[in-house]
Design a protein around this motif. Sequence first.
Motif, PDB file in Angstrom:
ATOM      1  N   THR A   1      10.308  86.366 -76.352  1.00  0.00           N
ATOM      2  CA  THR A   1      11.028  86.731 -75.129  1.00  0.00           C
ATOM      3  C   THR A   1      10.077  86.839 -73.947  1.00  0.00           C
ATOM      4  O   THR A   1      10.356  86.347 -72.854  1.00  0.00           O
ATOM      5  CB  THR A   1      11.766  88.059 -75.331  1.00  0.00           C
ATOM      6  N   SER A   2       8.944  87.498 -74.143  1.00  0.00           N
ATOM      7  CA  SER A   2       7.957  87.659 -73.078  1.00  0.00           C
ATOM      8  C   SER A   2       6.855  86.626 -73.231  1.00  0.00           C
ATOM      9  O   SER A   2       6.449  86.292 -74.349  1.00  0.00           O
ATOM     10  CB  SER A   2       7.365  89.066 -73.101  1.00  0.00           C
ATOM     11  N   LEU A   3       6.362  86.127 -72.114  1.00  0.00           N
ATOM     12  CA  LEU A   3       5.341  85.089 -72.110  1.00  0.00           C
ATOM     13  C   LEU A   3       4.107  85.584 -71.359  1.00  0.00           C
ATOM     14  O   LEU A   3       4.199  86.467 -70.501  1.00  0.00           O
ATOM     15  CB  LEU A   3       5.877  83.825 -71.437  1.00  0.00           C
ATOM     16  N   PRO A   4       2.934  85.021 -71.660  1.00  0.00           N
ATOM     17  CA  PRO A   4       1.728  85.413 -70.940  1.00  0.00           C
ATOM     18  C   PRO A   4       1.838  85.055 -69.458  1.00  0.00           C
ATOM     19  O   PRO A   4       2.622  84.178 -69.073  1.00  0.00           O
ATOM     20  CB  PRO A   4       0.627  84.588 -71.623  1.00  0.00           C
ATOM     21  N   PRO A   5       1.060  85.708 -68.611  1.00  0.00           N
ATOM     22  CA  PRO A   5       1.075  85.361 -67.181  1.00  0.00           C
ATOM     23  C   PRO A   5       0.740  83.888 -66.970  1.00  0.00           C
ATOM     24  O   PRO A   5      -0.150  83.335 -67.624  1.00  0.00           O
ATOM     25  CB  PRO A   5      -0.023  86.261 -66.591  1.00  0.00           C
ATOM     26  N   GLY A   6       1.478  83.264 -66.089  1.00  0.00           N
ATOM     27  CA  GLY A   6       1.223  81.862 -65.770  1.00  0.00           C
ATOM     28  C   GLY A   6       1.924  80.874 -66.671  1.00  0.00           C
ATOM     29  O   GLY A   6       1.837  79.662 -66.449  1.00  0.00           O
ATOM     30  N   VAL A   7       2.637  81.345 -67.700  1.00  0.00           N
ATOM     31  CA  VAL A   7       3.375  80.466 -68.616  1.00  0.00           C
ATOM     32  C   VAL A   7       4.860  80.604 -68.306  1.00  0.00           C
ATOM     33  O   VAL A   7       5.408  81.707 -68.307  1.00  0.00           O
ATOM     34  CB  VAL A   7       3.097  80.812 -70.083  1.00  0.00           C
ATOM     35  N   HIS A   8       5.516  79.485 -68.073  1.00  0.00           N
ATOM     36  CA  HIS A   8       6.919  79.466 -67.666  1.00  0.00           C
ATOM     37  C   HIS A   8       7.715  78.622 -68.656  1.00  0.00           C
ATOM     38  O   HIS A   8       7.333  77.493 -68.963  1.00  0.00           O
ATOM     39  CB  HIS A   8       7.047  78.895 -66.255  1.00  0.00           C
ATOM     40  N   ARG A   9       8.819  79.168 -69.113  1.00  0.00           N
ATOM     41  CA  ARG A   9       9.636  78.491 -70.114  1.00  0.00           C
ATOM     42  C   ARG A   9      10.682  77.598 -69.442  1.00  0.00           C
ATOM     43  O   ARG A   9      11.405  78.033 -68.549  1.00  0.00           O
ATOM     44  CB  ARG A   9      10.339  79.522 -70.987  1.00  0.00           C
ATOM     45  N   LEU A  10      10.765  76.341 -69.911  1.00  0.00           N
ATOM     46  CA  LEU A  10      11.812  75.420 -69.494  1.00  0.00           C
ATOM     47  C   LEU A  10      12.533  74.928 -70.737  1.00  0.00           C
ATOM     48  O   LEU A  10      11.948  74.847 -71.818  1.00  0.00           O
ATOM     49  CB  LEU A  10      11.230  74.223 -68.731  1.00  0.00           C
ATOM     50  N   ARG A  11      13.779  74.554 -70.583  1.00  0.00           N
ATOM     51  CA  ARG A  11      14.516  73.954 -71.696  1.00  0.00           C
ATOM     52  C   ARG A  11      14.372  72.444 -71.694  1.00  0.00           C
ATOM     53  O   ARG A  11      14.552  71.800 -72.728  1.00  0.00           O
ATOM     54  CB  ARG A  11      16.006  74.340 -71.610  1.00  0.00           C
ATOM     55  N   HIS A  12      14.051  71.871 -70.527  1.00  0.00           N
ATOM     56  CA  HIS A  12      13.959  70.414 -70.398  1.00  0.00           C
ATOM     57  C   HIS A  12      13.050  70.099 -69.225  1.00  0.00           C
ATOM     58  O   HIS A  12      12.954  70.877 -68.265  1.00  0.00           O
ATOM     59  CB  HIS A  12      15.360  69.825 -70.165  1.00  0.00           C
ATOM     60  N   VAL A  13      12.376  68.961 -69.302  1.00  0.00           N
ATOM     61  CA  VAL A  13      11.439  68.601 -68.245  1.00  0.00           C
ATOM     62  C   VAL A  13      12.142  68.417 -66.899  1.00  0.00           C
ATOM     63  O   VAL A  13      11.516  68.548 -65.837  1.00  0.00           O
ATOM     64  CB  VAL A  13      10.659  67.323 -68.638  1.00  0.00           C
ATOM     65  N   SER A  14      13.435  68.154 -66.906  1.00  0.00           N
ATOM     66  CA  SER A  14      14.172  67.982 -65.653  1.00  0.00           C
ATOM     67  C   SER A  14      14.213  69.264 -64.826  1.00  0.00           C
ATOM     68  O   SER A  14      14.514  69.224 -63.630  1.00  0.00           O
ATOM     69  CB  SER A  14      15.604  67.511 -65.940  1.00  0.00           C
ATOM     70  N   GLU A  15      13.904  70.420 -65.436  1.00  0.00           N
ATOM     71  CA  GLU A  15      13.887  71.686 -64.715  1.00  0.00           C
ATOM     72  C   GLU A  15      12.569  71.910 -63.969  1.00  0.00           C
ATOM     73  O   GLU A  15      12.436  72.893 -63.236  1.00  0.00           O
ATOM     74  CB  GLU A  15      14.116  72.836 -65.694  1.00  0.00           C
ATOM     75  N   LEU A  16      11.608  71.003 -64.128  1.00  0.00           N
ATOM     76  CA  LEU A  16      10.292  71.200 -63.556  1.00  0.00           C
ATOM     77  C   LEU A  16      10.293  71.312 -62.016  1.00  0.00           C
ATOM     78  O   LEU A  16       9.583  72.164 -61.468  1.00  0.00           O
ATOM     79  CB  LEU A  16       9.363  70.067 -64.009  1.00  0.00           C
ATOM     80  N   PRO A  17      11.031  70.478 -61.288  1.00  0.00           N
ATOM     81  CA  PRO A  17      10.994  70.602 -59.815  1.00  0.00           C
ATOM     82  C   PRO A  17      11.383  71.984 -59.308  1.00  0.00           C
ATOM     83  O   PRO A  17      10.782  72.504 -58.367  1.00  0.00           O
ATOM     84  CB  PRO A  17      11.986  69.528 -59.350  1.00  0.00           C
ATOM     85  N   ASP A  18      12.381  72.614 -59.940  1.00  0.00           N
ATOM     86  CA  ASP A  18      12.780  73.950 -59.511  1.00  0.00           C
ATOM     87  C   ASP A  18      11.665  74.949 -59.759  1.00  0.00           C
ATOM     88  O   ASP A  18      11.406  75.846 -58.933  1.00  0.00           O
ATOM     89  CB  ASP A  18      14.044  74.387 -60.228  1.00  0.00           C
ATOM     90  N   LEU A  19      10.977  74.826 -60.887  1.00  0.00           N
ATOM     91  CA  LEU A  19       9.853  75.708 -61.172  1.00  0.00           C
ATOM     92  C   LEU A  19       8.750  75.539 -60.134  1.00  0.00           C
ATOM     93  O   LEU A  19       8.232  76.523 -59.597  1.00  0.00           O
ATOM     94  CB  LEU A  19       9.297  75.420 -62.570  1.00  0.00           C
ATOM     95  N   LEU A  20       8.410  74.294 -59.824  1.00  0.00           N
ATOM     96  CA  LEU A  20       7.352  74.038 -58.856  1.00  0.00           C
ATOM     97  C   LEU A  20       7.721  74.556 -57.464  1.00  0.00           C
ATOM     98  O   LEU A  20       6.870  75.076 -56.740  1.00  0.00           O
ATOM     99  CB  LEU A  20       7.041  72.540 -58.797  1.00  0.00           C
ATOM    100  N   ALA A  21       8.983  74.432 -57.102  1.00  0.00           N
ATOM    101  CA  ALA A  21       9.420  74.939 -55.805  1.00  0.00           C
ATOM    102  C   ALA A  21       9.223  76.445 -55.736  1.00  0.00           C
ATOM    103  O   ALA A  21       8.793  76.989 -54.723  1.00  0.00           O
ATOM    104  CB  ALA A  21      10.879  74.573 -55.556  1.00  0.00           C
ATOM    105  N   GLY A  22       9.513  77.141 -56.829  1.00  0.00           N
ATOM    106  CA  GLY A  22       9.325  78.578 -56.866  1.00  0.00           C
ATOM    107  C   GLY A  22       7.858  78.963 -56.819  1.00  0.00           C
ATOM    108  O   GLY A  22       7.476  79.925 -56.147  1.00  0.00           O
ATOM    109  N   LEU A  23       7.017  78.214 -57.519  1.00  0.00           N
ATOM    110  CA  LEU A  23       5.590  78.522 -57.528  1.00  0.00           C
ATOM    111  C   LEU A  23       4.953  78.239 -56.175  1.00  0.00           C
ATOM    112  O   LEU A  23       4.031  78.939 -55.747  1.00  0.00           O
ATOM    113  CB  LEU A  23       4.884  77.710 -58.615  1.00  0.00           C
ATOM    114  N   ASP A  24       5.415  77.175 -55.523  1.00  0.00           N
ATOM    115  CA  ASP A  24       4.850  76.836 -54.202  1.00  0.00           C
ATOM    116  C   ASP A  24       5.331  77.792 -53.111  1.00  0.00           C
ATOM    117  O   ASP A  24       4.709  77.876 -52.073  1.00  0.00           O
ATOM    118  CB  ASP A  24       5.226  75.402 -53.823  1.00  0.00           C
TER     119      ASP A  24
END
Length: 244
Positions: free
Chosen positions: A221-244
């Motif tokens: 359930t909990s992940l180390p700092p800097g590790v982000h869980r995705l269900r599919h690679v198509s979710e990557l742009p949303d993750l990057l937008a949040g990180l940026d």
Amino acid sequence: MPPIDALTFDLDDTLWDNRPVMEHAEHGHYRWLDEALAAWHGAQAASLGRYAERFPLSAYQTRRQQLAERVPLRRGDFTWIREHALRELLEEYGLPRSAAAMWAAAGLAQFLDLRHRLTPYPEVAALLEALGGRYRLGAITNGNVDVTRLPIAAHFRVTIAAGEMLAPKPDARPFLAALARLGSRPSRALHVGDSWREDVLPAQRLGMRVAWIDARNEGATSLPPGVHRLRHVSELPDLLAGLD
């Protein structure tokens, strides 16, 4: 954290579903080899017997495991392991060394042809196209896919075949090599991969951020700092937008 300027990607089971690809290649090339040897032997086939009957696919798989244990330095170089295990079996089958080497090379070529008959997920081409306009992209794989044989090759500035460099993931060296060639550093890079052991842990230890493709939702359930869980690679742009 500084802004991200480079992305590195695992390939198998990150950008496509690799299980059906490998099943098709494994069974298809071995069936081809058995039929080709029977036709090549002609009348001699009766005395030698069918190759796949004397050495079924399971025997080849076991021999690969044994060879990886005997030559641990090569354990991640799957192409080398496959060809040499096949050569050993063909010699035990009764072929002269030169003929065994020839047919092992032919069988491997057939395997690699089938291995590259793969289809990335439908979103991948457009995803890489868009990300390549903003980030420097690299590929790091333990598999024996030659990215240059795939249409998506144009999107990657760097490709690292970790097994062939005798440093398969989770070794840190393929990550460091990719970042050096991309002109980036761990704190400014994000790695995308599906394996906790081979992708998440080594990248996170280097100080990279990680997008973990946990397709089956099997992780903690909990992940180390800097590790982000995705269900599919198509979710990557949303993750990057949040990180940026």
